[in-house]
Enzyme design. Structure first.
Site, PDB file in Angstrom:
ATOM      1  CE1 TYR A 216      40.852  35.967  33.094  1.00 47.11           C
ATOM      2  CE2 TYR A 216      40.639  34.863  35.210  1.00 47.11           C
ATOM      3  CZ  TYR A 216      40.076  35.312  34.034  1.00 47.11           C
ATOM      4  OH  TYR A 216      38.746  35.127  33.793  1.00 47.11           O
TER       5      TYR A 216
ATOM      6  CG  HIS B  10      35.814  37.444  30.804  1.00 53.12           C
ATOM      7  ND1 HIS B  10      34.986  38.074  31.697  1.00 53.12           N
ATOM      8  CD2 HIS B  10      36.681  36.728  31.545  1.00 53.12           C
ATOM      9  CE1 HIS B  10      35.339  37.761  32.932  1.00 53.12           C
ATOM     10  NE2 HIS B  10      36.376  36.942  32.875  1.00 53.12           N
TER      11      HIS B  10
ATOM     12  NE  ARG C 296      32.848  33.978  38.544  1.00 51.76           N
ATOM     13  CZ  ARG C 296      32.394  34.281  37.332  1.00 51.76           C
ATOM     14  NH1 ARG C 296      33.146  34.969  36.501  1.00 51.76           N
ATOM     15  NH2 ARG C 296      31.194  33.910  36.956  1.00 51.76           N
TER      16      ARG C 296
ATOM     17  CE1 TYR D 152      38.748  34.194  38.911  1.00 50.92           C
ATOM     18  CE2 TYR D 152      38.436  33.167  36.765  1.00 50.92           C
ATOM     19  CZ  TYR D 152      38.224  34.216  37.624  1.00 50.92           C
ATOM     20  OH  TYR D 152      37.493  35.292  37.214  1.00 50.92           O
TER      21      TYR D 152
END
Lengths: 276, 215
Positions: free
Chosen positions: A142, A196, A191, A181
């Site tokens: 991210y 999202h 995950r 990640y």
């Protein structure tokens, strides 16, 4: 689980941060995937038919001190809650739904389109409402100061986009397929790849945030966030469908992800419904 | 998934709602792209703080250890000062003048949030005015709804149906405190136990939204 039984090393302020993350954090390594998986399976063995995530889900360690201990108080929405903010084309430019054009060049990874409809519980399209997405890049990283795990950042990919639904409740994003990640819920925790989604309905009580997963991910069974929804059919509602009709020749692969909000509690007016 | 509206209905004819998920861990961004990400620039300013009618709404979000949560996102939605429900676009791209009624802010490293807004008016005569609040956070697997009632009109508070259905301790968790400068203070206790047990905020469940009940 009573508070007495809770493990003592629940420092929620550091679990998911990544300072020197390539150096193993002792606090993060004490629970093995095997023990987390065992907890997941033990809970699953005693439940059925829960279509929303548990707020208290001890395998997701950050939930232990971040869930209410008292039951929700049931109430009917009042006037203001039967409406949502208005969004218009001043708020969102059409290009903001393409996450692959925000940099000075092409982002790295598998270009995908995600297309779907936003409906309320009665099957009515949710029109003219905001849909926002954010995600990791093709390396599972991210753009975030706390995400310091050693995967490359992509200078041409910020991983954020938004759009306004059409008259039929439809939306479409062009983006890059995110990678799994690591996170510090437990030792060797990864995950599943996900995007999202943030959504608004016609009532503010329909406001929700969720995640879209990708079909066939081998990490599903290991993930305490995905497994926090204990009903398999409900979990399936978070998995996008590969859709070859959304795939384009020599350009992108495609997925369909429809989203259902709760039923609207508002009495609908003629002028809002138009020809409906 | 792809929703098939004819086969995926519940017994009452409704479609199954998509499950919620946590917002965390990474929903904010360090730099750049300020206008296209979740906590966007000026999202917490529903009105310019220098405006004479501006009211500061502030508080801290706590976890079950009594520690402030440094990574929560809060949204408010409210009527304007006259009790009118705003339906003007410009919620994301503020023009500095239009009151859209909607705000989004994150907490700082000490768990504190601040909105600049106006005192909402009552949407109907005699109703107790409130600001609707939604809380998202890392560690929270679904959103939480609550209301921030204004403390000023005690008669309206006394006859409010929601507040009346709660015992006094629980009721107090929904009423903001007004300080000498006119600011509203409202702390959110996602979980409260031990010495803080009385402080756990009342969270609301509306028709159609179901939270699993379990031990």
């Amino acid at each position: 689980m009573s508070r007495k039984e809770q493990p003592v090393s629940q420092d929620t302020s550091v679990e998911e941060t990544f300072n020197n993350s390539h150096v193993l954090d002792p606090a993060a390594t004490q629970d093995s995937q095997e023990s987390i998986t065992q907890q997941i399976n033990d809970i699953a063995a005693t439940t059925s038919g829960e279509t929303q995530p548990r707020l208290n889900y001890p395998p997701y360690k950050s939930s232990v001190f971040r869930h209410p201990t008292k039951n929700m108080h049931h109430t009917d929405p009042e006037t203001i809650e039967l409406w949502s903010p208005a969004f218009g084309h001043r708020d969102v430019h059409t290009l903001e739904s393409d996450l692959t054009i925000q940099g000075n060049g092409e982002p790295i990874g598998e270009r995908i389109k995600v297309r779907g409809r936003v409906l309320d519980g009665d099957g009515r399209p949710v029109r003219g409402q905001l849909v926002e997405i954010w995600q990791a890049n093709a390396a599972g990283r991210y753009v975030h100061k706390r995400d310091q795990h050693p995967a490359p950042l992509d200078p041409n990919f910020a991983g954020v986009g938004r759009t306004i639904t059409g008259d039929d409740g439809s939306y479409e994003f062009t983006t890059i397929k995110p990678a799994p990640y690591p996170w510090k819920n437990h030792h060797n925790a990864w995950r599943p790849a996900h995007i999202h989604f943030s959504l608004f309905g016609t009532d503010f009580t329909q406001r929700m945030i969720t995640q879209m997963y990708f079909p066939g991910d081998p990490l599903f069974a290991l993930d305490p966030i995905y497994q926090g929804i204990t009903d398999q059919k409900a979990r399936d509602r978070l998995v996008g469908t590969y859709d070859h009709s959304v795939t384009s020749h020599e350009w992108n692969t495609g997925y369909t992800f429809d989203i259902v909000l709760t039923g609207s509690n508002r009495t609908w007016m003629e002028d809002e419904e138009g020809d409906h | 998934m792809r929703i098939d509206e004819t086969t995926e209905r519940m017994a009452n004819g409704k479609l199954f709602p998509t499950p919620g998920q946590t917002i965390g861990p990474f929903f904010g961004y360090a730099s750049g792209y300020e206008q296209v990400h979740l906590p966007w620039r000026d999202g917490n300013l529903l009105i310019n703080p220098a405006h004479p009618n501006a009211v500061r709404l502030t508080g801290t979000v706590y976890d079950g250890n009594g520690d402030p949560i440094p990574d929560a996102m809060l949204e408010i939605w409210q009527a304007d000062e006259n009790g009118e429900i705003p339906q003007k676009s410009g919620s994301l791209v503020r023009d500095g003048f239009t009151f859209t009624g909607w705000g989004r802010g994150t907490v700082d490293n000490e768990g504190t949030y601040t909105f600049s807004t106006v005192n909402p008016g009552a949407t109907e005569e005699g109703k107790a005015p409130f600001i609707h609040l939604v809380i998202f956070a890392r560690g929270l697997l679904n959103k939480l709804h609550t209301r921030i009632y204004l403390p000023d009109d005690e008669a309206a508070l006394a006859q409010d149906p929601l507040l009346s259905s709660l015992d006094e301790t629980r009721r107090q968790t929904l009423i903001a405190r007004r300080d000498d400068e006119g600011a509203l203070h409202f702390d959110v206790w996602i979980q409260a136990t031990g010495e803080h047990a009385d402080k756990e905020t009342v969270f609301l469940e509306f028709p159609g939204i179901e939270y699993p009940v379990h031990d």
